[in-house]
Write a protein that holds these residues in place. Structure first.
Motif, short mmCIF file in Angstrom:
data_model
loop_
_atom_site.label_atom_id
_atom_site.label_comp_id
_atom_site.label_asym_id
_atom_site.label_seq_id
_atom_site.Cartn_x
_atom_site.Cartn_y
_atom_site.Cartn_z
N HIS A 361 10.94 1.75 -14.38
CA HIS A 361 11.11 1.43 -12.96
C HIS A 361 12.17 0.33 -12.82
N THR A 363 11.87 -2.16 -11.10
CA THR A 363 11.21 -3.46 -10.97
C THR A 363 11.52 -4.31 -12.22
N ARG A 392 11.05 8.67 -17.00
CA ARG A 392 9.64 8.83 -17.36
C ARG A 392 9.47 10.21 -17.96
N GLN A 406 15.41 4.83 -8.41
CA GLN A 406 14.54 4.03 -7.54
C GLN A 406 15.35 2.99 -6.77
N TYR A 446 1.00 -5.89 -10.64
CA TYR A 446 1.85 -7.08 -10.45
C TYR A 446 1.88 -7.59 -9.02
N1 PHE Z 1 7.39 -0.24 -9.59
C1 PHE Z 1 6.52 0.53 -8.73
C2 PHE Z 1 6.72 2.02 -9.05
O1 PHE Z 1 7.53 2.35 -9.87
C3 PHE Z 1 6.81 0.28 -7.28
C4 PHE Z 1 6.60 -1.16 -6.86
C5 PHE Z 1 7.64 -2.06 -6.91
C6 PHE Z 1 5.37 -1.57 -6.39
C7 PHE Z 1 7.45 -3.38 -6.51
C8 PHE Z 1 5.15 -2.87 -5.96
C9 PHE Z 1 6.20 -3.76 -6.02
O2 PHE Z 1 6.08 2.87 -8.48
#
Ligand code: PHE
Length: 524
Positions: A361, A363, A392, A406, A446
């Motif tokens: 992700h 993130t 993934r 994303q 998180y």
């Molecule tokens: N990283 C999560 C996902 O891949 C999405 C997410 C990002 C959720 C930031 C909360 C905060 O689905």
């Protein structure tokens, strides 16, 4: 202005093409038509077909087709029959009704040149077609005749549709034989080719028009020359003067342009820029440390498992940040550190955190940036987004890809709250053209609170889930010195879902397969 107002005038040559198309009474492939009429391809297309099209009598369209072509093996079976047919013939010669398996295998090797594997393929298919049965009841493997008629199998039927040297288009194969196409491919008898077909077809007007209603032009006069004016000849030529259609559109030029996904991504970028965000990028090959550990995902978390995450084999370990930050994360996982949390209560392993993987992700990238902002004590607020590729290990289907993209974003600021988060997300989608957004409680290791984000598609009349969001937990931000009253709003949204809505595609794979006719037509 349309040509309907005047009597249609056609050169004799073009008239013949029209007559023939009326006689054929079906859409024709351009090359076939040119062969059929014995008329050069260029002449047919830019002369006859073009003129018929201009007069509203015919249409011309291009489309992509997948076709199958027999390879060497396929060709040999096309000529000699499938192995099962060859073997069956060998079996029943001289009215034989039963034979020993090994004997027949030896015969097949000698007479048909069948290797063991081909022999067994042939035998299996003879059984599948219910031409023969086998039995070892008597102690040896015997083959018995089951159907003397040995009716044509669907595979044989399909094979018959081929011709020796021209490919067979996949769409021309009847539905009931489509399954056999798979068999043909599995048995490695065909290769797949992509090509373009050009179809010429009469319009309703073209089909109905009587040849007698058309004025036949022997010779078309393209322009009146000064000689014609001087000699007065122009008066006779007037009737044969080529008509100009000023209302007709010029030829369409296919120019290069940005890929639709690039355009959608750029639009997203513009929206974030307009909301005061900056774009960040980060590595695709990440350490588990940033992808998981710094996001307070325990090391035994199921999402880390091999079935979801692509781990690197070589090199398989990356570099972690300075020891002091690593031990912060370790403490937070083990006992909560100074966050006020009790942590997960297990022994955190540095080795697991060092593992290299393909980012699952984006993130991972926003948390990297958050770490930098915290450590450098940067001026707040900070608003950044990342729109990029993630990976993934998913089975690919109409809604899933193993490599997708994303849109993650974070806002780091004092005293921001959940309603600010909802505001940011709602505003983002509003500027992207989606008026209705809802958030529902969700869960991510998180964030706390966490929310799922859905938007309403007017076109589909449905709510569609877009991703997740939340406020980063102290267990995530404290390690980098980002503490109360500063909070971090975060979200991660799917790009493809959004792109599918914008570009009106129902299959996620369409976005990347880049079908050329779609690329030409698509509007955003
Ligand atoms: N990283 C999560 C996902 O891949 C999405 C997410 C990002 C959720 C930031 C909360 C905060 O689905």
């Amino acid at each position: 202005m349309t040509p309907t107002s005047q009597k249609i005038a056609l050169k004799t040559e073009y008239m013949d093409v029209l007559k023939e198309l009326q006689k054929l009474n079906k859409p024709m492939e351009a090359w076939d038509l040119s062969k059929h009429l014995n008329l050069g391809y260029e002449k047919l297309m830019s002369g006859a077909v073009y003129t018929l099209e201009q007069n509203g009598l015919a249409t011309f369209s291009e489309s992509e087709v997948i076709s199958l072509k027999l390879n060497k093996e396929g060709l040999s079976y096309y000529e000699k029959g499938l192995p099962e047919r060859q073997l069956f013939k060998l079996f029943v010669k001289d009215g034989r009704k039963e034979v020993n398996l090994d004997e027949l295998a030896a015969e097949a090797a000698k007479i048909l040149g069948f290797k063991k594997n081909i022999f067994f393929i042939a035998l299996t298919n003879m059984k599948k077609n219910k031409w023969v049965v086998t039995s070892d009841a008597a102690g040896t493997n015997q083959i018995f005749i089951y159907s003397e008629a040995a009716e044509e199998s669907s595979l044989e039927h399909l094979l018959k549709l081929f011709t020796k040297d021209s490919p067979l288009s996949l769409s021309s194969i009847p539905k009931e034989l489509q399954n056999e196409v798979k068999t043909l491919t599995k048995r490695k008898m065909v290769s797949r080719e992509k090509g373009t077909v050009r179809i010429v077809q009469l319009t309703e007007k073209g089909l109905k028009i009587k040849i007698s209603e058309i004025e036949e032009v022997q010779e078309e006069v393209l322009r009146i020359t000064s000689d014609m004016l001087k000699s007065g000849e122009w008066k006779e030529k007037l009737a044969n003067l080529k008509h100009y259609e000023v209302g007709i559109e010029g030829p369409r030029f296919q120019v290069g342009k940005l890929h639709p996904m690039t355009i959608v991504k750029n639009q997203i970028r513009e929206v974030f820029f307009s909301m005061g965000f900056q774009e960040i990028r980060g590595p695709i090959v990440e350490t588990a440390f940033y992808n998981f550990d710094s996001l307070y995902q325990p090391q035994g978390h199921p999402a880390r498992e091999m079935h979801d995450t692509f781990y690197l084999k070589k090199p398989n370990k990356g570099i972690l940040p300075k020891k002091e930050y690593v031990s912060q994360i370790k403490n937070i996982h083990e006992n909560g550190g100074d966050t006020g949390s009790t942590g997960w209560g297990y022994d955190w392993s540095e080795d697991i955190a060092k593992k290299l993987l393909l980012r699952t992700h984006t993130t991972a990238t926003t948390i990297r940036h958050l770490a930098k902002v915290g450590l450098e004590n940067q001026k707040l607020p900070v608003k950044v987004f990342c729109i990029d590729r993630v990976f993934r290990n998913e089975k690919v289907d109409r809604t899933h890809l193993a490599e997708f993209q994303q849109i993650d974003g974070i806002v780091i600021a004092e005293d921001v709250s959940l309603s600010d988060l909802i505001g940011q997300i709602t505003e983002f989608y509003r500027r992207m053209g989606f008026k209705k957004v809802i958030t529902r409680p969700g869960f991510f290791p998180y964030t706390e609170p966490s929310m799922e984000v859905s938007v309403y598609s007017e076109e589909l009349g449905a709510w569609l889930e877009m991703g997740g969001s939340g406020i980063f937990r102290p267990e995530v931000t404290y390690a980098w010195g980002i503490k109360h009253p500063v909070r971090v709003l975060a979200w991660g949204l799917g790009l493809e879902r959004l792109a599918m809505l914008k570009l009106k595609r129902e299959d996620i794979r369409d976005l990347y397969q880049s079908n050329i006719s779609w690329l030409r037509e698509v509007s955003y």
